[in-house]
Design a protein around this motif. Structure first.
Motif, PDB file in Angstrom:
ATOM      1  N   ARG A 196     -42.101 -66.483-108.835  1.00  0.00           N
ATOM      2  CA  ARG A 196     -42.087 -65.768-107.555  1.00  0.00           C
ATOM      3  C   ARG A 196     -42.782 -66.643-106.526  1.00  0.00           C
ATOM      4  O   ARG A 196     -43.959 -66.975-106.686  1.00  0.00           O
ATOM      5  CB  ARG A 196     -42.789 -64.417-107.685  1.00  0.00           C
ATOM      6  N   ILE A 201     -45.520 -65.948-112.589  1.00  0.00           N
ATOM      7  CA  ILE A 201     -46.113 -64.617-112.658  1.00  0.00           C
ATOM      8  C   ILE A 201     -46.019 -64.116-114.098  1.00  0.00           C
ATOM      9  O   ILE A 201     -44.961 -64.194-114.723  1.00  0.00           O
ATOM     10  CB  ILE A 201     -45.385 -63.629-111.724  1.00  0.00           C
ATOM     11  N   TRP A 236     -48.516 -59.307-108.434  1.00  0.00           N
ATOM     12  CA  TRP A 236     -48.392 -60.203-107.279  1.00  0.00           C
ATOM     13  C   TRP A 236     -49.177 -59.666-106.091  1.00  0.00           C
ATOM     14  O   TRP A 236     -49.657 -58.567-106.114  1.00  0.00           O
ATOM     15  CB  TRP A 236     -46.934 -60.379-106.871  1.00  0.00           C
TER      16      TRP A 236
END
Length: 236
Positions: A196, A201, A236
């Motif tokens: 990402r 991630i 995130w």
């Protein structure tokens, strides 16, 4: 008895820091859980942490590998502070390399023969915690691959009667496809890794957990010297 939060059930720790809080205090003992995800997502580390936690509490653990040899598994885990070698020496954890047995000789075994050998090992070791890693490549190693669905369901039902808590590790190749073991197992934990904005991630997802209220959203994980750690926040 059971309530919406699963609080009436006795729990055992997964050994993964932060995860127990997300599933009502830990796993319900005596049940079978699937840990799935793509290669390199942390499934083997998860399995070893689960067994180490049991060893700390004098619950004998057995790791049955259908892919890697025991030497490779041990080497890969030595950079963690698990004290794994100590538990192996005391036989609180035993690792079986079933892949070499399966590939011996000229005749491929049947699914039924492989599953009977799994049962024999578990009973012989009088294990309380069991990790089986992984059924996915076994399709190429047996002579009756068409019987996989029936035999995997039979195994999970058998394990559920053996007074053990078991993790079955599988490889998730397609995230939008559910397999039969998902439906029969008491819980499904998915390990994720993806890119990402040019960053890797890593995340964990409680896809299913019977007897426990749980959040299905992705949760952040980190790999530390103490193994996998889970955070109750988005990755995130």
């Amino acid at each position: 008895m059971e309530n919406s939060s699963g609080g009436f059930y006795r729990r055992i720790s997964t050994g993964v820091k932060g995860l127990d809080k997300l599933i009502g205090g830990g796993l319900i003992p005596g049940r079978v859980y699937v840990v799935t995800g793509p290669p390199g997502s942390g499934k083997t580390t998860f399995g070893i942490q689960f067994l180490v936690e049991g060893a700390k509490n004098n619950e004998k653990g057995v790791y049955i590998s259908l892919v890697d040899d025991s030497k490779t598994i041990i080497q890969d885990m030595l950079h963690y502070k698990f004290n794994l070698l100590s538990y192996l020496r005391s036989k609180k954890i035993v690792i079986y390399d079933l892949s070499s047995t399966i590939t011996k000789g000229n005749t491929k075994p049947t699914w039924g023969e492989v599953l009977e050998e799994l049962k024999r090992i578990i009973l012989h070791e009088n294990a309380k915690r069991v990790v089986i890693d992984s059924f996915t490549p076994l399709e190429l190693m047996v002579r009756d691959p068409e019987n996989k669905r029936r035999e995997i369901v039979r195994l999970i039902k058998l394990l559920s009667t053996m007074d053990i808590t078991a993790l079955i590790i599988t490889e998730m190749m397609e995230s939008d496809k559910y397999t039969d073991d998902y439906y029969v197992a008491s819980g499904v934990i998915v390990m994720h890794h993806f890119m990402r904005q040019f960053q890797m991630i890593r995340a964990i997802q409680i896809l299913k957990m019977r007897g426990t209220a749980h959040d299905n959203n992705l949760k952040k994980i980190r790999f530390t010297e103490n193994g996998i750690e889970v955070y109750n926040e988005a990755p995130w």
